[in-house]
Motif scaffolding. Structure first.
Motif, short mmCIF file in Angstrom:
data_model
loop_
_atom_site.label_atom_id
_atom_site.label_comp_id
_atom_site.label_asym_id
_atom_site.label_seq_id
_atom_site.Cartn_x
_atom_site.Cartn_y
_atom_site.Cartn_z
N ALA A 190 26.64 45.05 31.59
CA ALA A 190 26.81 43.83 32.36
C ALA A 190 25.46 43.53 33.03
CB ALA A 190 27.88 44.04 33.43
N ALA A 220 27.20 46.42 25.36
CA ALA A 220 26.01 46.01 26.09
C ALA A 220 26.34 46.02 27.58
CB ALA A 220 25.59 44.61 25.66
N LYS A 237 24.31 40.01 19.64
CA LYS A 237 24.32 38.93 20.63
C LYS A 237 25.41 39.20 21.65
CE LYS A 237 25.28 34.05 21.01
NZ LYS A 237 25.78 32.85 20.36
N THR A 247 28.54 38.89 23.73
CA THR A 247 29.68 38.02 23.44
C THR A 247 29.94 37.04 24.58
OG1 THR A 247 31.04 39.86 24.17
CG2 THR A 247 30.96 39.43 21.80
N GLY A 248 29.44 37.37 25.76
CA GLY A 248 29.67 36.49 26.89
C GLY A 248 28.89 35.18 26.80
N VAL A 253 28.30 32.06 25.30
CA VAL A 253 28.88 31.12 24.35
C VAL A 253 28.13 29.79 24.42
CG1 VAL A 253 30.97 29.95 23.65
CG2 VAL A 253 31.10 32.22 24.63
#
Lengths: 113, 116, 124, 99
Positions: free
Chosen positions: A64, A62, A108, A110-111, A113
């Motif tokens: 940035a 995905a 989703k 991953t960054g 959280v």
């Protein structure tokens, strides 16, 4: 885990509404996913959905946020990052990274959280 | 000195965690500070709550929890953990799960980052 | 943040792709690290150079093809440098024309010096 | 730099890669299966002796003892240290792990 029926097929999502099987995605399903997010898809949304799907297909990750902003500046002829950010938040009020990925049928980020 | 520790291998299959554990103990005894232990790759399995080795064998999960009681911060990568089923329900302590940014944070704040 | 304040971290990739997960999870880490405005570089040496081989097609494996991610690491994910070690390429019968993406080909001696400038080396 | 070698030189390129990257003032630590590089009479004795003309080499006592290797089976001048010695070496040099 949650699920709903779309076009006679059971679609599974995780608790946050991301598709379990990315292959389930089509444009009609995007409309359904958008409705779950209270987002009404316009042509402007679709441009970004297509862009992010192409990006993911091509680069396997995905983008940035920075790349999203850059793309929006180019697509919408906006002068700076600030305007571009404002623009994407108007389209995806609860966070462009999450909502755009979800509606576009990507995993989703991953960054987040 | 401040040490950051990166664990890339799971328990038992490899000696990595055992070497790291002994290193951490020796470092603390020598008065050094462990800024954190980051579990990545199969390393996340070291924090699996259901590890149950035979009683006459070392329990890596428990040894690590003892380190934690001594103030060592343990960090399980959320993405690597999810991939392997080490999630809220299966990790020793939910608070240990965090993002990859924590690994970079360790690199920044430690004098030395050591990979096991 | 000024250049001096940035922490220099280097990923050192020494494993071939697909046989293990190291390359894949190293890339996932690179993509995340990019957002923190530090000085992150990536080096391919030893069998790591195989990760850069062009023409990878993972469709029969059912795995993602991570060689497709390398071209955007610098522009989109703020990675400072991608190096590949010349000697490792040559030992494996490869040259610049075999690579899937544009990277800096440097010799071992140059790489040795770069490694010594790092605060942390992360081998994968 | 401190080059930590933890794989057997007979199965992995870790040892030879570390040698390729070692510079003056660097040191090498053999741990885990890496200690087999320090065994007398093995295939890597020449390479290790050659290395030791310029660089100090250490091995972990816990790992050699566990593997049944006696101190007199270790190549001369390889220094035998414990985990505290390992920690001390890391304070002196920035580590790179070769596995």
């Amino acid at each position: 885990m949650a699920s709903f029926v779309y076009n006679g097929k059971t679609i599974e999502t995780d608790d946050e509404g991301y598709l379990q099987n990315l292959g389930d995605w089509d444009k009609g399903l995007a409309e359904v996913l958008a409705k779950q997010e209270n987002v009404e898809l316009t042509e402007k949304h679709w441009k970004l959905i297509e862009w992010i799907r192409d990006y993911f297909q091509k680069f396997q990750v995905a983008p940035a946020i920075k790349s999203l902003t850059k793309e929006v500046m180019a697509l919408e002829n906006l002068p700076d990052k600030k305007e571009a950010n404002k623009f994407v938040y108007e389209l995806f009020p609860e966070g462009p990274a999450k909502q755009l990925a979800k509606i576009a049928g990507l995993p989703k980020p991953t960054g987040c959280v | 000195m401040k040490f950051g520790i990166l664990i890339k291998e799971g328990p038992y299959m490899h000696q990595a965690m055992d070497t790291a554990y002994n290193f951490i103990l020796a470092a603390m005894e020598s008065g050094h500070e462990i800024k954190g232990v980051f579990f990545y790759n199969d390393g996340v399995y070291n924090r699996c709550a259901t590890l149950e080795p035979p009683r006459d064998e070392r329990n890596i999960m428990k040894l690590l929890s003892e380190l934690e009681l001594k103030g060592v911060r343990l960090i399980v990568c959320v993405a690597a953990g999810k991939r392997r089923g080490i999630v809220n329900q299966t990790v020793c302590k939910v608070e240990e799960i965090s993002g990859l940014g924590q690994l970079l944070e360790l690199c920044i704040t430690s004098d030395r980052t050591i990979t096991f | 943040m000024s250049e001096q304040e940035k922490t220099k971290v280097m990923f050192v990739l020494r494993t071939a792709p697909y046989g293990t997960i190291y390359e894949q999870e190293a890339i996932e880490a690179m993509v995340m690290f990019g957002a923190y405005e530090q000085d992150i570089s990536v080096t391919f040496t030893g069998d790591g150079v195989f990760s850069l081989k062009k023409g990878q097609d993972t469709s029969l494996l059912g795995k993602k093809n991570f060689s497709m991610t390398y071209p955007i690491l610098i522009d989109d994910f703020e990675i400072s440098h991608i190096y590949v070690e010349k000697e490792s390429l040559e030992e494996r019968g490869m040259s610049e024309s075999d690579l899937a993406t544009e990277v800096e080909i440097i010799d071992r001696n140059t790489l040795k010096q770069k490694m010594r400038e790092m605060k942390a080396l992360l081998p994968f | 730099m401190l080059h930590i070698v933890k794989k057997s030189p007979y199965e992995s390129s870790a040892f030879s890669d570390a040698i390729n990257y070692i510079e003056q003032n660097d040191i090498m630590l053999l741990t885990e299966d890496g200690i087999y590089a320090a065994k007398k009479g093995g295939k890597f004795e020449g390479a290790l002796k050659n290395l030791m003309q310029k660089n100090a080499v250490y091995c972990l006592i816990a790992d050699i003892k566990a593997r049944g290797i006696q101190e007199n089976e270790i190549i001369e001048n390889v220094k035998i240290i414990d985990y505290k010695g390992f920690v001390e070496k890391v304070t002196e040099h920035n580590p790179m792990t070769w596995s």
